[in-house]
Design an enzyme around this catalytic site. Structure first.
Site, short mmCIF file in Angstrom:
data_model
loop_
_atom_site.label_atom_id
_atom_site.label_comp_id
_atom_site.label_asym_id
_atom_site.label_seq_id
_atom_site.Cartn_x
_atom_site.Cartn_y
_atom_site.Cartn_z
N GLY A 1 -105.10 128.24 0.64
CA GLY A 1 -105.94 128.10 2.10
C GLY A 1 -106.74 129.43 1.73
CB ILE B 1 -100.70 134.54 -3.21
CG1 ILE B 1 -99.79 134.60 -4.28
CG2 ILE B 1 -102.35 134.87 -4.03
CD1 ILE B 1 -99.67 133.45 -4.46
CB VAL C 1 -111.18 134.99 -4.16
CG1 VAL C 1 -112.23 134.39 -3.69
CG2 VAL C 1 -111.46 135.89 -5.37
CB VAL D 1 -115.41 137.88 -2.81
CG1 VAL D 1 -115.72 139.24 -3.20
CG2 VAL D 1 -115.33 137.85 -4.56
CE LYS E 1 -129.00 132.97 -0.37
NZ LYS E 1 -127.66 132.87 -1.13
N PRO F 1 -136.43 130.81 -4.24
CG PRO F 1 -138.85 129.19 -3.15
CD PRO F 1 -138.33 130.45 -4.31
CB VAL G 1 -96.05 127.17 -4.24
CG1 VAL G 1 -95.49 125.86 -5.19
CG2 VAL G 1 -96.24 126.09 -2.99
CG LEU H 1 -112.66 130.55 -6.93
CD1 LEU H 1 -112.08 132.18 -6.81
CD2 LEU H 1 -113.65 131.34 -7.98
CB THR I 1 -123.90 127.89 -7.65
OG1 THR I 1 -123.08 128.67 -8.75
CG2 THR I 1 -125.42 127.61 -7.51
C1 LIG Z 1 -117.39 138.06 -7.29
C2 LIG Z 1 -117.25 137.43 -6.94
C3 LIG Z 1 -118.80 136.53 -6.07
C4 LIG Z 1 -118.89 135.12 -5.55
N1 LIG Z 1 -119.28 134.93 -4.75
C5 LIG Z 1 -120.51 134.31 -4.48
C6 LIG Z 1 -121.05 133.21 -3.41
O1 LIG Z 1 -122.17 134.34 -2.99
N2 LIG Z 1 -121.15 132.03 -2.50
C7 LIG Z 1 -120.73 131.28 -3.59
O2 LIG Z 1 -120.34 130.39 -2.58
N3 LIG Z 1 -119.42 131.31 -4.29
C8 LIG Z 1 -119.21 133.07 -4.73
N4 LIG Z 1 -117.66 133.44 -4.97
C9 LIG Z 1 -117.14 132.23 -5.28
C10 LIG Z 1 -115.98 131.87 -4.33
O3 LIG Z 1 -115.06 133.55 -3.54
C11 LIG Z 1 -115.56 130.76 -4.26
O4 LIG Z 1 -115.46 129.64 -4.77
C12 LIG Z 1 -114.70 130.66 -2.20
O5 LIG Z 1 -114.03 131.91 -2.23
C13 LIG Z 1 -113.66 129.78 -2.65
O6 LIG Z 1 -111.98 130.27 -3.59
P1 LIG Z 1 -110.85 129.80 -3.72
O7 LIG Z 1 -110.58 128.67 -2.71
O8 LIG Z 1 -110.76 128.85 -4.37
O9 LIG Z 1 -109.74 130.26 -4.07
P2 LIG Z 1 -109.55 131.61 -3.34
O10 LIG Z 1 -110.15 132.43 -1.92
O11 LIG Z 1 -109.04 132.93 -4.78
O12 LIG Z 1 -108.03 130.83 -2.65
C14 LIG Z 1 -107.19 130.48 -3.10
C15 LIG Z 1 -105.88 130.78 -2.02
O13 LIG Z 1 -104.50 129.44 -3.17
C16 LIG Z 1 -103.87 130.36 -2.15
N5 LIG Z 1 -102.76 130.75 -3.99
C17 LIG Z 1 -102.73 130.72 -4.73
N6 LIG Z 1 -100.98 130.71 -5.08
C18 LIG Z 1 -100.17 130.03 -4.40
C19 LIG Z 1 -99.01 129.80 -4.42
N7 LIG Z 1 -98.47 130.12 -5.52
N8 LIG Z 1 -98.50 129.21 -3.12
C20 LIG Z 1 -98.75 129.11 -2.47
N9 LIG Z 1 -100.83 130.16 -1.75
C21 LIG Z 1 -100.73 130.03 -2.89
C22 LIG Z 1 -104.06 131.78 -1.89
O14 LIG Z 1 -103.49 132.55 -0.50
C23 LIG Z 1 -105.62 130.93 -1.30
O15 LIG Z 1 -104.82 131.07 -0.26
C24 LIG Z 1 -117.62 134.43 -5.63
C25 LIG Z 1 -116.38 135.38 -6.58
C26 LIG Z 1 -116.23 136.42 -7.19
C27 LIG Z 1 -115.26 136.57 -7.96
#
Ligand SMILES: Cc1cc2nc3c(=O)[nH]c(=O)nc-3n(C[C@H](O)[C@H](O)[C@H](O)COP(=O)(O)OP(=O)(O)OC[C@H]3O[C@@H](n4cnc5c(N)ncnc54)[C@H](O)[C@@H]3O)c2cc1C
Length: 503
Positions: free
Chosen positions: A16, A46, A49, A51, A82, A102, A189, A337, A348
């Site tokens: 989520g 958990i 991330v 950010v 932006k 841009p 999970v 991710l 991106t």
């Molecule tokens: C330093 C940094 C800067 C960034 N800056 C940008 C930016 O400027 N622009 C941009 O587009 N992107 C950026 N990103 C990427 C962006 O943060 C991610 O692409 C975006 O937040 C999506 O993350 P996600 O949902 O894939 O993963 P996450 O936010 O990590 O979410 C993972 C989810 O899975 C759940 N989960 C994991 N394992 C289990 C389990 N076993 N059981 C139940 N739930 C579980 C967690 O609870 C969480 O809800 C950045 C990333 C980093 C590291």
């Protein structure tokens, strides 16, 4: 004809974060009438991330597609407009200490020819003005902290992205999806059950609930619980030409006049971002742990922000940079991710999330009686990752800094893709990027405009003196006219503060 067959009827999303909730909203909206049932599982223990606060215009398209207005989501997510990204201190070439990248807009058609002409002439030795900033309205708007929303009667489409609080965007999208029928399970999970053919059959949570599904979307973040840990899809690392694997994050207070650009400043072992939100400024330092320890990175960021004496707590993160070999494997699709990550220099990641989701939807919809074209989907998704990687890698290999091993090593790095070599070759040979990229069929996520801005913005030109006197052009562009055109256009735009009030 209904496209969602029984293999997609019960859809289970693991995760989520922003990726999970974007996926839930997009798929529900698209397939709701066909009886899709979506369950999203996330573990509060958990967490996300936390950010990811800058976007490209792709996020605007996502909100527009769902019919979500800016007045609905932006104030709730402390979001700002932006215009693009300023790159500071990446190049040491005189006159090129910073440049602006841009977002391409309709209006740029009126100045881009002049820009291309001058970069072309400059590459062939003519002493003309060939730095990108003076040619783009967005650069001018950013410099003056103006928002990208013009007056109603402005006859051009202006593209823009957003800055936002990632946690609040997740909350907003969650509320919307749950309100429309997505089932939300807050649990971890702990086990994944597979059928005899290797497909995922169900997920077991730490509360003892067994959640079966026909199709699973892995949005579990860097760990890739389903696609990598369960289905063992190999991960292709990009570390040979993208060295950064860590980040440290520190917020600071917002100033009175909110900015309308991301600022990316090169530091000793990577770069720092500055992202203006309505209530704070998000800052972070993306660096390589092979060259710098977390403590030194934090100190350097604190010094950069004037926070050496401050007790504001920093957050440290690790990043896994690369992509999975296949994003859609068996009955599992990886998004966010879990499918891969290219460091955030051009913000991106959410662009890739949206493109993956909608490409998947189209691929499923496009099938006739046969299986959907998974191979085509995986190839396209990999190409997207790789062409973005090329653009990011170019920022590093073209740097002219000499202050640390990190920059020298990046500048010396020859492990670059053939496509990137071809693009740089076209530039160095003094050919037109647009025509040559088209002729050589170089597919890139970035347009020739973006490539020209990057290469010209770094001052990646030959020395004027070193060129024989056969250059084809003298300065035929009247830069005063370009400046005046941009100045007059910019009169239609309000300050970022006012643009945010108009929502
Ligand atoms: C330093 C940094 C800067 C960034 N800056 C940008 C930016 O400027 N622009 C941009 O587009 N992107 C950026 N990103 C990427 C962006 O943060 C991610 O692409 C975006 O937040 C999506 O993350 P996600 O949902 O894939 O993963 P996450 O936010 O990590 O979410 C993972 C989810 O899975 C759940 N989960 C994991 N394992 C289990 C389990 N076993 N059981 C139940 N739930 C579980 C967690 O609870 C969480 O809800 C950045 C990333 C980093 C590291």
């Amino acid at each position: 004809m209904p496209r969602v067959g029984k293999e997609l009827r019960r859809l289970v999303i693991l995760g989520g974060g922003t990726a999970g909730w974007i996926t839930a909203n997009a798929m529900l909206e698209h397939w709701r009438d066909q009886g899709i049932e979506i369950t999203l599982i996330e573990s509060p223990a958990i967490g996300t991330v936390g950010v990811g606060e800058g976007s490209t215009p792709r996020l605007k398209l996502f909100f527009d597609t769902l019919g979500i207005s800016e007045s609905e989501w932006m104030p709730r997510c402390n979001a700002t407009y932006k215009n693009g990204i300023s790159f500071v201190d990446w190049s040491t070439r005189p006159g090129f200490a910073s440049y602006f990248h841009p977002f391409a807009s309709q209006l740029d058609q009126h100045t881009i020819t002049a820009f291309y002409f001058n970069t072309y002439a400059r590459r062939r030795g003519a002493d003309v003005h060939a730095h990108p900033d003076r040619f783009f309205l967005a650069a001018h708007l950013s410099k003056h902290r103006l928002g990208p929303r013009p007056n109603e009667n402005f006859p051009f489409v202006v593209e823009y992205g957003y800055h936002f609080d990632a946690g609040l965007v997740g909350e907003f999208l969650k509320e919307r999806a749950v309100g429309r029928g997505v089932k939300h399970v807050a649990a971890k999970v702990v086990d994944v059950n597979q059928s005899s053919n290797g497909d995922i059959a169900s997920l077991l949570t730490d509360t003892g609930e067994l959640i079966p599904g026909d199709f699973f979307v892995d949005c579990s973040g860097f760990r890739g619980t389903l696609i990598q840990e369960t289905l063992n899809v190999p991960f292709v690392s990009f570390s040979e030409n993208l060295f950064n694997d860590s980040a440290v994050v520190l917020p600071t207070e917002q100033v009175d006049h909110i900015g309308s650009q991301t600022v990316s400043t090169a530091l000793k072992y990577g770069w720092a971002w500055e992202i203006p939100l309505t209530h704070r400024i998000g800052n972070g330092y993306v660096y390589s742990s092979s060259f710098c320890s977390p403590d030194s990175a934090e100190n350097e960021l604190r010094a950069h922000l004037g926070l050496l004496e401050s007790d504001v707590e920093a957050r440290h993160l690790k990043m896994k940079v690369g992509r999975v070999e296949k994003h859609w494997y068996k009955n599992c699709l990886a998004i966010g991710l879990s499918q891969g990550f290219i460091e955030p220099l051009e913000a991106t990641a959410l662009n890739l999330v949206c493109n993956t989701v909608y490409d998947f939807i189209q691929t499923v919809d496009a099938r006739e009686d046969t299986d959907p074209d998974r191979d085509g989907f995986n190839t396209r998704t990999n190409e997207r990752f790789e062409s973005i990687r090329d653009y990011i890698v170019a920022h590093y290999i073209l740097n002219s800094r000499d202050d640390t091993d990190y920059w020298r090593e990046n500048g010396r790095n020859k492990r670059v893709s053939e496509t990137l070599q071809r693009i740089l070759g076209i530039w160095t040979a003094g050919q037109g990027l647009s025509q040559e990229m088209e002729r050589q069929q170089i597919r890139s996520s970035y347009t020739p405009m973006s490539w020209n801005c990057l290469l010209a913005g770094y001052g990646h030109y030959p020395d004027i003196q070193s060129i024989a006197n056969d250059h084809p052009a003298t300065d035929k562009i009247d830069m005063n006219e370009v400046d005046e055109f941009i100045r007059r256009c910019s009169l239609n735009f309000a300050s970022q503060n006012n643009a945010l009030r108009f929502q």
